[in-house]
Design a protein around this motif. Structure first.
Motif, PDB file in Angstrom:
ATOM      1  N   ASP A  58       0.826  -1.210   0.000  1.00  0.00           N
ATOM      2  CA  ASP A  58       0.000   0.000   0.000  1.00  0.00           C
ATOM      3  C   ASP A  58       0.862   1.264   0.000  1.00  0.00           C
ATOM      4  OD1 ASP A  58      -2.668   1.351   0.371  1.00  0.00           O
ATOM      5  OD2 ASP A  58      -1.689   2.009   2.219  1.00  0.00           O
ATOM      6  N   MET A  59       1.899   1.291   0.829  1.00  0.00           N
ATOM      7  CA  MET A  59       2.764   2.461   0.923  1.00  0.00           C
ATOM      8  C   MET A  59       3.496   2.712  -0.393  1.00  0.00           C
ATOM      9  SD  MET A  59       4.019   5.041   2.523  1.00  0.00           S
ATOM     10  CE  MET A  59       3.115   4.711   4.042  1.00  0.00           C
ATOM     11  N   VAL A  60       4.017   1.664  -0.982  1.00  0.00           N
ATOM     12  CA  VAL A  60       4.741   1.818  -2.246  1.00  0.00           C
ATOM     13  C   VAL A  60       3.799   2.275  -3.360  1.00  0.00           C
ATOM     14  CG1 VAL A  60       5.911   0.501  -4.071  1.00  0.00           C
ATOM     15  CG2 VAL A  60       6.638   0.291  -1.692  1.00  0.00           C
ATOM     16  N   ALA A  61       2.577   1.773  -3.365  1.00  0.00           N
ATOM     17  CA  ALA A  61       1.600   2.204  -4.373  1.00  0.00           C
ATOM     18  C   ALA A  61       1.352   3.707  -4.276  1.00  0.00           C
ATOM     19  CB  ALA A  61       0.299   1.436  -4.200  1.00  0.00           C
ATOM     20  N   LYS A  62       1.241   4.213  -3.051  1.00  0.00           N
ATOM     21  CA  LYS A  62       0.998   5.651  -2.860  1.00  0.00           C
ATOM     22  C   LYS A  62       2.201   6.485  -3.301  1.00  0.00           C
ATOM     23  CE  LYS A  62      -2.207   5.032   1.007  1.00  0.00           C
ATOM     24  NZ  LYS A  62      -2.384   5.134   2.483  1.00  0.00           N
ATOM     25  N   LEU A  63       3.391   6.009  -2.971  1.00  0.00           N
ATOM     26  CA  LEU A  63       4.593   6.776  -3.285  1.00  0.00           C
ATOM     27  C   LEU A  63       4.921   6.736  -4.776  1.00  0.00           C
ATOM     28  CD1 LEU A  63       6.842   5.762  -0.257  1.00  0.00           C
ATOM     29  CD2 LEU A  63       5.738   7.966  -0.632  1.00  0.00           C
ATOM     30  N   THR A  64       4.777   5.579  -5.398  1.00  0.00           N
ATOM     31  CA  THR A  64       5.085   5.497  -6.834  1.00  0.00           C
ATOM     32  C   THR A  64       4.036   6.222  -7.664  1.00  0.00           C
ATOM     33  OG1 THR A  64       3.989   3.326  -6.942  1.00  0.00           O
ATOM     34  CG2 THR A  64       6.382   3.352  -6.664  1.00  0.00           C
ATOM     35  N   LEU A 205       6.758  -9.597  -3.244  1.00  0.00           N
ATOM     36  CA  LEU A 205       6.804  -8.177  -3.592  1.00  0.00           C
ATOM     37  C   LEU A 205       7.445  -7.969  -4.960  1.00  0.00           C
ATOM     38  CD1 LEU A 205       7.805  -6.681  -0.132  1.00  0.00           C
ATOM     39  CD2 LEU A 205       5.572  -6.506  -1.250  1.00  0.00           C
ATOM     40  N   ARG A 206       8.507  -8.726  -5.238  1.00  0.00           N
ATOM     41  CA  ARG A 206       9.157  -8.612  -6.547  1.00  0.00           C
ATOM     42  C   ARG A 206       8.193  -8.989  -7.664  1.00  0.00           C
ATOM     43  NH1 ARG A 206      10.425  -7.640 -10.707  1.00  0.00           N
ATOM     44  NH2 ARG A 206      12.410  -7.814 -11.833  1.00  0.00           N
ATOM     45  N   GLN A 207       7.358  -9.981  -7.427  1.00  0.00           N
ATOM     46  CA  GLN A 207       6.376 -10.379  -8.426  1.00  0.00           C
ATOM     47  C   GLN A 207       5.272  -9.332  -8.564  1.00  0.00           C
ATOM     48  OE1 GLN A 207       7.153 -13.256 -10.200  1.00  0.00           O
ATOM     49  NE2 GLN A 207       8.948 -13.001  -8.898  1.00  0.00           N
ATOM     50  N   ALA A 208       4.923  -8.692  -7.457  1.00  0.00           N
ATOM     51  CA  ALA A 208       3.843  -7.694  -7.478  1.00  0.00           C
ATOM     52  C   ALA A 208       4.277  -6.375  -8.092  1.00  0.00           C
ATOM     53  CB  ALA A 208       3.339  -7.457  -6.050  1.00  0.00           C
ATOM     54  N   TRP A 209       5.589  -6.100  -8.069  1.00  0.00           N
ATOM     55  CA  TRP A 209       6.107  -4.824  -8.566  1.00  0.00           C
ATOM     56  C   TRP A 209       7.013  -5.062  -9.782  1.00  0.00           C
ATOM     57  CZ3 TRP A 209       8.155  -3.642  -3.018  1.00  0.00           C
ATOM     58  CH2 TRP A 209       7.081  -3.276  -2.181  1.00  0.00           C
ATOM     59  N   PRO A 210       6.455  -5.018 -10.996  1.00  0.00           N
ATOM     60  CA  PRO A 210       7.280  -5.257 -12.198  1.00  0.00           C
ATOM     61  C   PRO A 210       8.428  -4.265 -12.359  1.00  0.00           C
ATOM     62  CG  PRO A 210       4.938  -5.376 -12.715  1.00  0.00           C
ATOM     63  CD  PRO A 210       5.042  -4.831 -11.329  1.00  0.00           C
ATOM     64  N   THR A 211       8.260  -3.067 -11.826  1.00  0.00           N
ATOM     65  CA  THR A 211       9.314  -2.057 -11.968  1.00  0.00           C
ATOM     66  C   THR A 211      10.217  -2.010 -10.735  1.00  0.00           C
ATOM     67  OG1 THR A 211       7.827  -0.318 -11.155  1.00  0.00           O
ATOM     68  CG2 THR A 211       7.957  -0.633 -13.548  1.00  0.00           C
ATOM     69  N   SER A 212      10.291  -3.120 -10.010  1.00  0.00           N
ATOM     70  CA  SER A 212      11.215  -3.221  -8.874  1.00  0.00           C
ATOM     71  C   SER A 212      12.396  -4.099  -9.262  1.00  0.00           C
ATOM     72  CB  SER A 212      10.511  -3.810  -7.645  1.00  0.00           C
ATOM     73  OG  SER A 212      10.196  -5.187  -7.853  1.00  0.00           O
ATOM     74  N   ILE A 232      12.896   2.046 -13.314  1.00  0.00           N
ATOM     75  CA  ILE A 232      12.830   1.294 -12.054  1.00  0.00           C
ATOM     76  C   ILE A 232      12.285   2.200 -10.960  1.00  0.00           C
ATOM     77  CG2 ILE A 232      14.175   0.075 -10.298  1.00  0.00           C
ATOM     78  CD1 ILE A 232      16.180  -0.635 -12.514  1.00  0.00           C
ATOM     79  N   ASP A 233      11.239   1.740 -10.269  1.00  0.00           N
ATOM     80  CA  ASP A 233      10.621   2.540  -9.208  1.00  0.00           C
ATOM     81  C   ASP A 233      11.080   2.135  -7.811  1.00  0.00           C
ATOM     82  OD1 ASP A 233       8.992   4.091 -10.948  1.00  0.00           O
ATOM     83  OD2 ASP A 233       7.572   2.430 -11.081  1.00  0.00           O
ATOM     84  N   VAL A 234      11.420   0.859  -7.639  1.00  0.00           N
ATOM     85  CA  VAL A 234      11.722   0.333  -6.300  1.00  0.00           C
ATOM     86  C   VAL A 234      12.982  -0.519  -6.363  1.00  0.00           C
ATOM     87  CG1 VAL A 234      10.896  -1.060  -4.364  1.00  0.00           C
ATOM     88  CG2 VAL A 234       9.263   0.248  -5.744  1.00  0.00           C
ATOM     89  N   VAL A 235      13.888  -0.281  -5.437  1.00  0.00           N
ATOM     90  CA  VAL A 235      15.055  -1.139  -5.259  1.00  0.00           C
ATOM     91  C   VAL A 235      14.982  -1.742  -3.865  1.00  0.00           C
ATOM     92  CG1 VAL A 235      17.568  -1.256  -5.076  1.00  0.00           C
ATOM     93  CG2 VAL A 235      16.517   0.142  -6.862  1.00  0.00           C
TER      94      VAL A 235
END
Length: 303
Positions: A58-64, A205-212, A232-235
């Motif tokens: 949820d937090m990453v969705a809001k920030l990205t 999380l890696r599967q849920a975030w394609p741009t990670s 890339i949005d998340v490392v």
């Protein structure tokens, strides 16, 4: 030089077998920009691993959504000593050893809503696959001791797998902290259970975030650049909060202080243009060692 990231999320994980808050539970520190583009910190204490993963999603969705690039640090190992995937008999013909191991653990270990799981039985099964005996995982409570999982440390001399990753050996050589083996599941300072319970959630999380991306496996061991982060949005990276001295403020538990301290540490490095180098292992290792690090073992950010 512009900062590489806009937000820094640090996770102090827990392998607790029931919902738990306070000391020795999950603490998540978030350092993100407010409406005035100033970094503001808040800490969150979460009682189960499933809730923690949902919170991160949820937090990453809001920030990205607002265009932030995010660094997420987990305080457990993201890999195992080189040779683990092969010893488990995993197929690495189409994926790297670390990916095969992550997927394998995710298929085995399932947290329940009450925070329970079968990690000791799973570790015993992994030991059977590797050695047909009580090697390499160890550190089971008396009720979980079986023929393939002991309470005491096995003999690693001449074993199929080393006791430590290259990273732990480096920390020991440099006398940094008190590094423990990823094979140790319980007792003082153990990190094995956190690793076993944490990797399946990183995999999800890696599967849920394609741009990670998971560092260093997907980004290498050279200094990180803004160009390398395009798209890339998340490392996600492994962190070691003991790298810094975090003094608890009034009312804080030690874990809470550590996520606050390590989040500010990486943010400060980024502001000074020094975080890029923290993504490098430097020139201390041979090409073969760096290959082991990037293909299977992983590394601690900033070591």
């Amino acid at each position: 030089m512009a900062a590489l990231f806009d937000a820094y999320i640090m996770v102090d994980w827990s392998a607790a077998a029931k919902p738990s808050l306070g000391a020795n539970s999950i603490w998540i520190g978030i350092l993100a920009k407010d409406a005035r583009l100033k970094l503001q910190y808040r800490g969150v204490n979460i009682d189960t691993r499933l809730k923690a993963r949902a919170f991160l999603e949820d937090m990453v969705a809001k920030l990205t959504k607002r265009g932030d690039k995010i660094l997420i640090g987990f305080d457990f190992a993201l890999g195992f000593p080189a040779g683990t995937a092969a010893a488990l008999g995993l197929d690495t013909s189409k994926q790297a050893p670390w990916q095969a191991t992550h997927a394998h653990l995710a298929s085995k270990l399932k947290d329940k809503p009450d925070n329970s799981n079968a990690r000791y039985a799973i570790a015993a099964g992994l030991n059977y696959a590797i050695s047909k005996g009580a090697f390499p995982f160890w550190g089971a409570p008396a009720r979980d001791v079986v023929s393939t999982l002991s309470a005491t440390r096995p003999d690693y001399d001449g074993g199929a797998l080393p006791e430590y990753r290259i990273c732990e050996n480096h920390l020991k050589e440099k006398k940094i902290g008190q590094p423990k083996s990823v094979w140790q599941l319980a007792y003082t300072g153990s990190v094995g259970s956190q690793t076993l319970t944490g990797i399946p959630h990183v995999h999800a999380l890696r599967q849920a975030w394609p741009t990670s991306r998971v560092w260093p496996f997907e980004l290498g061991t050279e200094p990180l650049t803004a160009e390398a982060l395009e798209g890339i949005d998340v490392v996600m990276a492994e962190v070691y909060p003991s790298l810094i001295k975090a003094k608890p403020e009034k009312g804080e538990v030690a874990d809470e202080a550590q996520v606050r301290g390590i989040a500010r540490h990486y943010a400060d490095l980024d502001e000074k243009g020094l975080l890029s180098a923290a993504f490098s292992t430097g020139k201390s290792f041979s090409p073969e060692q760096n290959r082991h690090i990037t293909e299977e073992e992983g590394w601690i950010l900033g070591v």
